[in-house]
Design a protein around this motif. Structure first.
Motif, PDB file in Angstrom:
ATOM      1  N   LEU A  12       0.824  -1.118   0.138  1.00 27.92           N
ATOM      2  CA  LEU A  12       0.007   0.108  -0.120  1.00 27.92           C
ATOM      3  C   LEU A  12       0.986   1.203  -0.128  1.00 27.92           C
ATOM      4  CD1 LEU A  12      -3.201   0.687   0.151  1.00 27.92           C
ATOM      5  CD2 LEU A  12      -2.823   0.792   2.423  1.00 27.92           C
ATOM      6  N   ASP A  15      -3.405   5.621  -0.865  1.00 28.30           N
ATOM      7  CA  ASP A  15      -4.515   4.670  -1.314  1.00 28.30           C
ATOM      8  C   ASP A  15      -4.487   3.570  -2.398  1.00 28.30           C
ATOM      9  OD1 ASP A  15      -4.718   6.588  -3.165  1.00 28.30           O
ATOM     10  OD2 ASP A  15      -6.547   7.308  -2.577  1.00 28.30           O
ATOM     11  N   ALA A  17      -2.916   0.398  -3.771  1.00 27.76           N
ATOM     12  CA  ALA A  17      -2.131  -0.886  -3.535  1.00 27.76           C
ATOM     13  C   ALA A  17      -1.756  -1.599  -4.730  1.00 27.76           C
ATOM     14  CB  ALA A  17      -3.411  -1.795  -2.949  1.00 27.76           C
ATOM     15  N   LYS A  98      -6.858   1.345  -6.738  1.00 28.65           N
ATOM     16  CA  LYS A  98      -7.377   2.785  -5.718  1.00 28.65           C
ATOM     17  C   LYS A  98      -8.324   1.773  -4.641  1.00 28.65           C
ATOM     18  CE  LYS A  98      -9.130   7.294  -5.637  1.00 28.65           C
ATOM     19  NZ  LYS A  98      -8.419   7.599  -4.421  1.00 28.65           N
ATOM     20  N   VAL A  99      -7.706   1.993  -3.593  1.00 23.74           N
ATOM     21  CA  VAL A  99      -8.319   1.049  -2.655  1.00 23.74           C
ATOM     22  C   VAL A  99      -9.501   1.751  -2.112  1.00 23.74           C
ATOM     23  CG1 VAL A  99      -8.147  -0.216  -0.287  1.00 23.74           C
ATOM     24  CG2 VAL A  99      -5.983  -0.036  -2.065  1.00 23.74           C
ATOM     25  N   PRO A 102      -8.637   1.453   2.941  1.00 22.02           N
ATOM     26  CA  PRO A 102      -7.343   1.039   3.284  1.00 22.02           C
ATOM     27  C   PRO A 102      -7.440   0.095   4.298  1.00 22.02           C
ATOM     28  CG  PRO A 102      -7.545   3.388   2.553  1.00 22.02           C
ATOM     29  CD  PRO A 102      -8.920   2.863   2.666  1.00 22.02           C
ATOM     30  N   SER A 103      -8.302   0.211   5.428  1.00 22.80           N
ATOM     31  CA  SER A 103      -8.161  -0.497   6.576  1.00 22.80           C
ATOM     32  C   SER A 103      -8.368  -2.130   6.168  1.00 22.80           C
ATOM     33  CB  SER A 103      -9.107  -0.470   7.600  1.00 22.80           C
ATOM     34  OG  SER A 103     -10.610  -0.446   6.917  1.00 22.80           O
ATOM     35  N   VAL A 105      -6.493  -3.640   4.051  1.00 23.89           N
ATOM     36  CA  VAL A 105      -5.149  -4.238   3.984  1.00 23.89           C
ATOM     37  C   VAL A 105      -4.671  -4.696   5.390  1.00 23.89           C
ATOM     38  CG1 VAL A 105      -2.847  -3.446   3.486  1.00 23.89           C
ATOM     39  CG2 VAL A 105      -4.675  -2.835   1.985  1.00 23.89           C
TER      40      VAL A 105
END
Length: 121
Positions: A12, A15, A17, A98-99, A102-103, A105
């Motif tokens: 990551l 934002d 990945a 584009k995640v 992000p949490s 991950v």
């Protein structure tokens, strides 16, 4: 870097990945002869098959470890699929997402947890 039980890795950066398969997965596949990367703009959910890797042994889906939108695909792999074997966690990446969250991950395995998981296989 984080890992899934299906042997994908995620790195990551903000934002976005970067996603690929692990050295373990590349080793299990054998010589990779074909890679199909996802189209830019494709939306994926965690667990969706979003790329394909074929080797002399088998064809396998590559699963999205997190939800997001494909913002870049590694087109170099179509002409040089062996890169997945030579540098699976570097130049052998499949796509950048584009995640959405992000949490997601953080919920994946870290290196020590992945190493412990590999020891059970």
């Amino acid at each position: 870097m984080r890992f899934t039980k299906d042997h994908e890795w995620v790195r990551l950066d903000g934002d976005v990945a970067t996603v690929g398969i692990t050295g373990y997965a590349a080793e299990q596949l054998g010589d990779v002869v074909f890679v199909e990367v996802p189209d830019v703009g494709k939306s994926v959910k965690a667990g969706d098959g979003f790329a394909v890797v074929e080797s002399v042994k088998a064809a396998s889906d590559v699963y999205a470890p997190v939800a997001g939108e494909v913002v870049e695909a590694n087109g170099e792999l179509s002409g040089a699929p062996e890169t997945v074997n030579a540098d699976p966690t570097g130049a052998g990446w499949f796509a950048k997402l584009k995640v959405s969250d992000p949490s997601e991950v953080d919920a994946l395995m870290d290196q020590s947890a992945y190493d412990a998981y590999l020891a059970t296989l």
